[in-house]
Design an enzyme around this catalytic site. Structure first.
Site, PDB file in Angstrom:
ATOM      1  N   SER A 183      -3.643  36.121  22.201  1.00  0.00           N
ATOM      2  CA  SER A 183      -2.606  36.335  23.198  1.00  0.00           C
ATOM      3  C   SER A 183      -3.250  36.241  24.570  1.00  0.00           C
ATOM      4  O   SER A 183      -4.478  36.101  24.689  1.00  0.00           O
ATOM      5  CB  SER A 183      -1.955  37.716  23.003  1.00  0.00           C
ATOM      6  OG  SER A 183      -0.926  37.915  23.958  1.00  0.00           O
ATOM      7  N   HIS A 199       2.862  23.933  25.120  1.00  0.00           N
ATOM      8  CA  HIS A 199       2.564  23.184  23.896  1.00  0.00           C
ATOM      9  C   HIS A 199       1.548  22.078  24.122  1.00  0.00           C
ATOM     10  O   HIS A 199       0.598  21.922  23.347  1.00  0.00           O
ATOM     11  CB  HIS A 199       3.856  22.601  23.305  1.00  0.00           C
ATOM     12  CG  HIS A 199       4.696  23.609  22.611  1.00  0.00           C
ATOM     13  ND1 HIS A 199       5.904  23.307  22.017  1.00  0.00           N
ATOM     14  CD2 HIS A 199       4.513  24.946  22.410  1.00  0.00           C
ATOM     15  CE1 HIS A 199       6.422  24.401  21.484  1.00  0.00           C
ATOM     16  NE2 HIS A 199       5.591  25.410  21.710  1.00  0.00           N
ATOM     17  N   LYS A 212       8.574  23.629  17.510  1.00  0.00           N
ATOM     18  CA  LYS A 212       9.527  22.790  18.210  1.00  0.00           C
ATOM     19  C   LYS A 212      10.075  23.565  19.416  1.00  0.00           C
ATOM     20  O   LYS A 212       9.991  24.795  19.425  1.00  0.00           O
ATOM     21  CB  LYS A 212      10.654  22.340  17.296  1.00  0.00           C
ATOM     22  CG  LYS A 212      11.176  23.376  16.285  1.00  0.00           C
ATOM     23  CD  LYS A 212      11.730  24.664  16.788  1.00  0.00           C
ATOM     24  CE  LYS A 212      12.867  24.619  17.754  1.00  0.00           C
ATOM     25  NZ  LYS A 212      13.285  25.950  18.226  1.00  0.00           N
TER      26      LYS A 212
END
Length: 324
Positions: free
Chosen positions: A34, A77, A95
């Site tokens: 994280s 991403h 996605k």
């Protein structure tokens, strides 16, 4: 043993990776990262994960991680999937694949140049229901396809603190929900559509609460695609209707078929309704990944498929006049 590291202590991770891995003897989640050490450590303790990192780079440097599950917001991403590939890890990326087609192309180039696998997590595509839909198309029972209607709408009232409503993070109904219907119609037709017109309603931050897109395929079939984040509690619809010259097909609950779904083929005035047996979609997805990494077989949600799906999303936003 396939060893998985999770980028982002995200709410989707337990269902998407942790629980499916726990149901197998050949997969193990070994690390989570994280932005801060404490949330990562708490997440690791809660889910029985050996190691936690307070930064993403630490996980990528972990030599005992074979595959990275990128559960970060869409805005992250491209950056971290590319970094993982360059760190010699395979990547399963949530996605929507990227923020736009340019980012998607950069990600695919990184996969090509490193030789590591980059897979988009359209988990529904790996459930037997998808195979059943493909089989109906292949059987010719519908005749020439003329029209498709695909919708994914879900209860998700506007919340300015939610990443799903923040356009800077890749929020919006098309990115979060509509990417699925785009994938359904593309997969069913085996062609790439042209977006003829589209419209959207926006939240105060500028992300789309709903989208409607009218598309046409090279074969002549048209498709109406809709997605919406609605205010109604407990609302969930993920459906595909296909109309052909000789019959029609209606499939309900493509995204979570293990919670109950139906397939109805209507032909010559008669309806036939059935279901297919399957596990949770995420279990089937993980099984496909394990086998593909062993065999080198191409998966249906990697390579140019990721780029093509993102290109349709970009075209819908452009036609709807949504600035991104």
């Amino acid at each position: 043993m396939l060893r998985i590291g999770i980028l982002g202590a995200a709410g989707i991770a337990p269902a998407a990776i942790i629980r499916p891995a726990a149901r197998r003897s050949d997969v193990r989640v070994v690390a989570v990262a994280s932005r801060w050490a404490e949330p990562a450590q708490q997440f690791a303790e809660r889910h029985g994960i050996d190691r936690s990192y307070g930064d993403y780079s630490g996980l990528l440097e972990d030599a005992e991680v074979d595959l990275v599950y990128n559960a970060l917001p869409p805005s992250e991403h491209a950056k971290w999937s590319i970094a993982a590939l360059e760190a010699r890890k395979h990547v399963l990326c949530e996605k929507p694949f990227a923020m736009n087609t340019d980012e998607a192309a950069q990600m695919l180039e990184a996969a090509r140049s490193t030789g590591y696998r980059l897979i988009e997590a359209f988990h529904d595509r790996y459930h037997p229901l998808s195979g059943e839909i493909d089989a109906v198309k292949a059987s010719g029972a519908l005749g020439e396809i003329t029209m498709l209607r695909a919708d994914f709408s879900s209860s998700n009232p506007f919340d300015p603190a939610s990443l799903r409503h923040d356009p800077r993070l890749g929020g919006g109904s098309l990115m979060d929900l509509g990417c699925y219907p785009v994938h359904w119609v593309r997969a069913f037709m085996g062609e790439e559509p042209t977006v003829r017109r589209a419209s959207a309603t926006l939240n105060p931050l500028g992300a789309d609460l709903s989208v409607s897109a009218d598309m046409q395929f090279p074969s002549g079939a048209t498709a109406l695609l809709t997605s919406a984040m609605v205010e109604r509690p407990q609302h969930l619809n993920s459906s595909l209707r296909v109309t052909g010259a000789e019959g029609s097909l209606l499939v309900n609950n493509l995204v979570f078929p293990s919670r109950g779904h139906s397939i109805t083929l209507s032909k010559k005035g008669l309806d036939r309704t059935w279901t297919v047996h399957g596990l949770e979609t995420y279990d089937h997805q993980l099984e496909a990944i394990v086998r593909a990494l062993e065999s080198g077989t191409q998966l249906p949600t990697e390579g140019t498929d990721c780029l093509s799906n993102m290109a349709v999303i970009d075209a819908i936003y452009l036609a709807a006049g949504v600035s991104r």
